[in-house]
Write a protein that holds these residues in place. Structure first.
Motif, mmCIF file in Angstrom:
data_model
loop_
_atom_site.group_PDB
_atom_site.id
_atom_site.type_symbol
_atom_site.label_atom_id
_atom_site.label_comp_id
_atom_site.label_asym_id
_atom_site.label_seq_id
_atom_site.Cartn_x
_atom_site.Cartn_y
_atom_site.Cartn_z
ATOM 1 N N VAL A 46 58.780 -12.297 50.964
ATOM 2 C CA VAL A 46 58.245 -13.411 51.752
ATOM 3 C C VAL A 46 56.886 -13.841 51.229
ATOM 4 C CG1 VAL A 46 57.428 -14.071 54.056
ATOM 5 C CG2 VAL A 46 59.570 -12.807 53.808
ATOM 6 N N ALA A 47 56.061 -12.843 50.841
ATOM 7 C CA ALA A 47 54.747 -13.180 50.294
ATOM 8 C C ALA A 47 54.877 -13.978 49.003
ATOM 9 C CB ALA A 47 53.953 -11.896 50.061
ATOM 10 N N ARG A 48 55.778 -13.561 48.108
ATOM 11 C CA ARG A 48 55.986 -14.310 46.870
ATOM 12 C C ARG A 48 56.504 -15.728 47.166
ATOM 13 N NH1 ARG A 48 58.581 -9.342 45.241
ATOM 14 N NH2 ARG A 48 57.184 -8.100 43.921
ATOM 15 N N TYR A 49 57.371 -15.802 48.163
ATOM 16 C CA TYR A 49 57.927 -17.114 48.521
ATOM 17 C C TYR A 49 56.820 -18.041 49.012
ATOM 18 C CZ TYR A 49 60.676 -20.545 51.104
ATOM 19 O OH TYR A 49 61.202 -21.725 51.590
ATOM 20 N N LEU A 50 55.933 -17.493 49.836
ATOM 21 C CA LEU A 50 54.833 -18.315 50.347
ATOM 22 C C LEU A 50 53.895 -18.753 49.235
ATOM 23 C CD1 LEU A 50 53.962 -16.396 53.650
ATOM 24 C CD2 LEU A 50 55.084 -18.622 53.433
ATOM 25 N N ILE A 51 53.668 -17.874 48.265
ATOM 26 C CA ILE A 51 52.820 -18.249 47.126
ATOM 27 C C ILE A 51 53.441 -19.417 46.367
ATOM 28 C CG2 ILE A 51 51.967 -17.473 44.878
ATOM 29 C CD1 ILE A 51 51.593 -14.712 46.100
ATOM 30 N N GLY A 52 54.755 -19.407 46.294
ATOM 31 C CA GLY A 52 55.429 -20.430 45.503
ATOM 32 C C GLY A 52 55.547 -21.771 46.192
ATOM 33 N N ILE A 53 55.652 -21.797 47.522
ATOM 34 C CA ILE A 53 55.946 -23.076 48.194
ATOM 35 C C ILE A 53 54.733 -23.728 48.828
ATOM 36 C CG2 ILE A 53 58.302 -22.328 48.677
ATOM 37 C CD1 ILE A 53 57.422 -21.974 51.602
ATOM 38 N N PHE A 106 53.036 -14.432 59.330
ATOM 39 C CA PHE A 106 52.332 -14.668 58.072
ATOM 40 C C PHE A 106 51.080 -15.495 58.367
ATOM 41 C CE2 PHE A 106 54.634 -18.569 58.543
ATOM 42 C CZ PHE A 106 53.825 -19.541 57.973
ATOM 43 N N ALA A 107 50.140 -15.387 57.448
ATOM 44 C CA ALA A 107 48.903 -16.176 57.527
ATOM 45 C C ALA A 107 48.388 -16.429 56.111
ATOM 46 C CB ALA A 107 47.861 -15.449 58.367
ATOM 47 N N PHE A 155 50.907 -6.766 54.641
ATOM 48 C CA PHE A 155 50.871 -6.829 53.178
ATOM 49 C C PHE A 155 49.979 -8.016 52.767
ATOM 50 C CE2 PHE A 155 52.589 -8.454 49.124
ATOM 51 C CZ PHE A 155 52.462 -7.323 48.345
ATOM 52 N N TYR A 156 48.953 -7.719 51.960
ATOM 53 C CA TYR A 156 48.009 -8.757 51.510
ATOM 54 C C TYR A 156 48.223 -9.000 50.019
ATOM 55 C CZ TYR A 156 45.343 -8.595 55.867
ATOM 56 O OH TYR A 156 44.970 -8.687 57.170
ATOM 57 N N VAL A 157 48.174 -10.317 49.664
ATOM 58 C CA VAL A 157 48.295 -10.706 48.264
ATOM 59 C C VAL A 157 47.341 -11.884 48.009
ATOM 60 C CG1 VAL A 157 50.202 -12.301 48.724
ATOM 61 C CG2 VAL A 157 49.932 -11.331 46.437
ATOM 62 N N HIS A 158 46.785 -11.930 46.815
ATOM 63 C CA HIS A 158 45.843 -12.987 46.424
ATOM 64 C C HIS A 158 46.531 -13.889 45.407
ATOM 65 C CE1 HIS A 158 42.027 -11.199 48.124
ATOM 66 N NE2 HIS A 158 42.934 -10.233 48.309
ATOM 67 N N ALA A 171 48.771 -13.126 53.869
ATOM 68 C CA ALA A 171 49.135 -11.886 54.566
ATOM 69 C C ALA A 171 50.500 -12.070 55.237
ATOM 70 C CB ALA A 171 48.089 -11.513 55.605
ATOM 71 N N VAL A 172 51.361 -11.121 55.029
ATOM 72 C CA VAL A 172 52.685 -11.102 55.673
ATOM 73 C C VAL A 172 52.816 -9.774 56.419
ATOM 74 C CG1 VAL A 172 55.170 -11.220 55.345
ATOM 75 C CG2 VAL A 172 53.661 -12.545 53.858
ATOM 76 N N GLY A 173 53.229 -9.839 57.670
ATOM 77 C CA GLY A 173 53.319 -8.620 58.479
ATOM 78 C C GLY A 173 54.649 -8.503 59.223
#
Length: 491
Positions: A46-53, A106-107, A155-158, A171-173
């Protein structure tokens, strides 16, 4: 030692649940681990998906520059509002079962910590610019991420790959309570059928073991009812493992029956062969006594008569012993009486015959015989089925024993009651320590001068056992003197 069936049942009924618990624990542990991994993988996806869209849907930098421009021209700062997604459960479609829409959130923040986009759960997540990857429970910032008293897996990603949005934090939780419910439901789906299967399997094991041991039970019941002289083979259908034992038992039955038959033939033949010479000796002794009486006239003749009398008594005792041995040989091998030999007795007729048989011996010692009925109706006397021939012998032996060992002029009473038959005399009684030995073969209390073989009470006791009865020997209560023999049902 416990039975094989009982040992197998105990071992299996303890071992199977224990094995089930160990297996279920391993399955639960692996299921917990795998579902955690699946959910963690889902969070990262989900985090990767959010980064992409998100860059395609919003131009946050452009909006940010425009806001700053408007602020410079008008002097009034415009308030920025993050985009919040609120999806209710009723808007969800498909077969979701007990799924909830709030188990994930998510945020997205910009590099300055301004919330750009979130859902209803994610807007409460904390902005942690230095956090990367999963936020573990032991991290100091974890307690600040529990606004609804819920535990979350975060889960946090930059976003460092896009120069235009560099520094953006996503952030996805996932709600850990929902994850635990998911794991518990998944475990229940697997473990509950296994538990039902365990009980069904245990019931099947009990049924199969009992069914497998049923031939042995049948053999045991057949052996309990078998007479020692019965040489018929066992006909029960048994497994191959038991067949050698059954064959050996069948061979043993033939050997035992043959041995008993030879012993009975020997006893019968010996008794028959002894009877003839004993009868001849008794006849010669009687003739000798008559001749001595006819020629009596001297003291020597009286002495000869005394010795002739002793010879006659010895022969009579030997004859009595042979008769008793023959009777004992006939009844001893029997374990139970055949049903066709049993009948309901007429106690009055039976005791009349026995009393008539022993009356001559009683009159010789001036002993009075008396019969009393201690119940209202003679039909109520000891209601059992008996072998009349053997029971006559039992009562006759008891009366004969009382007549022989009571002093002259005694009273012997045959009492017929609803639950017992008693022979009561007013003789000298028996020493208490000798009471327990009276039914032993060839046992005679010390100091006895009466004719006897020590087998009468032993034969009576054996006949009582064949009828399911017991013989009790007691002395009469003080101040009365005498001896009581009671024939009654076993307690």
């Amino acid at each position: 030692m416990k039975s094989i069936q009982q040992r197998l049942l105990i071992s299996l009924l303890i071992g199977l649940p224990l094995l089930w618990v160990l297996t279920s624990s391993f399955i639960a542990w692996r299921l917990w681990h795998e579902i955690n991994e699946i959910n963690d993988t889902q969070i990262t996806q989900v985090a990767r998906y959010l980064i992409g869209i998100t860059p395609k849907e919003n131009s946050y930098e452009a909006d940010d520059d425009k806001d700053n421009h408007e602020q410079d021209e008008s002097g009034n700062k415009s308030k920025y509002t993050a985009k919040i997604y609120n999806l209710k459960s009723k808007q969800l479609s498909g077969d979701l079962g007990e799924a909830e829409d709030d188990h994930m959130g998510f945020a997205i923040w910009d590099r300055k910590g301004r919330l750009l986009m979130a859902d209803e759960n994610g807007q409460s997540f904390a902005f942690l610019p230095d956090q990367r990857g999963f936020l573990e429970e032991q991290d100091s910032a974890y307690q600040r991420l529990n606004p609804f008293s819920k535990r979350w897996r975060l889960f946090y990603v930059h976003d460092d790959n896009d120069d235009k949005h560099e520094g953006r934090v996503i952030a996805v939780g996932q709600n850990l309570k929902s994850r635990q419910e998911m794991i518990i439901n998944a475990m229940s789906v697997q473990i509950l059928p296994m538990l039902i299967g365990l009980f069904a399997f245990m019931g099947l094991v009990i049924w199969l073991i009992r069914r497998g041991f049923m031939p042995l039970t049948q053999i045991s019941e057949e052996l309990e009812q078998r007479q020692p002289q019965d040489d018929r083979p066992i006909t029960a259908d048994v497994p191959k493992e038991i067949q050698p034992l059954v064959k050996a038992l069948n061979i043993l039955f033939v050997k035992v029956a043959d041995t008993l038959a030879r012993e009975q033939r020997f006893t019968a033949d010996a008794s028959h062969e002894l009877r003839s010479p004993l009868a001849a000796l008794k006849l010669q002794a009687d003739l000798l006594q008559q001749q001595i009486l006819q020629l009596s006239g001297t003291e020597d003749d009286n002495q000869l008569f005394y010795h002739a009398q002793k010879i006659s008594d010895g022969i009579e005792r030997a004859t009595h012993l042979v008769d008793q041995l023959l009777i004992l040989a006939k009844i001893e091998p029997q374990q139970q009486l055949p049903p066709e030999q049993l009948e309901s007795p007429d106690w009055l007729l039976l005791t009349d015959i026995v009393l008539s048989d022993v009356n001559r011996l009683a009159r010789e010692k001036h002993i009075q015989l008396k019969r009393t009925i201690q119940c209202d109706n003679p039909a109520d006397i000891l209601p059992i089925l008996i072998n009349p021939i053997l029971f006559k012998l039992l009562i006759r032996n008891l009366l004969d024993n009382a007549i022989r060992y009571c002093p002259d002029g005694s009273l012997i009473e045959l009492q017929l009651d609803s639950n017992a038959i008693r022979v009561v005399d007013n003789g000298l009684g028996v020493e208490p320590e000798q009471l327990v030995r009276l039914s032993e073969r060839f046992y005679r209390p010390a100091g006895q001068n009466q004719l006897g073989s020590g087998l009468g009470l032993s034969i009576a006791n054996r006949i009582a056992e064949l009828h399911g009865l017991t013989l009790d020997f007691t002395n009469r209560s003080q101040p009365e003197k005498g001896f009581i023999v009671t024939v009654s049902n076993k307690k």
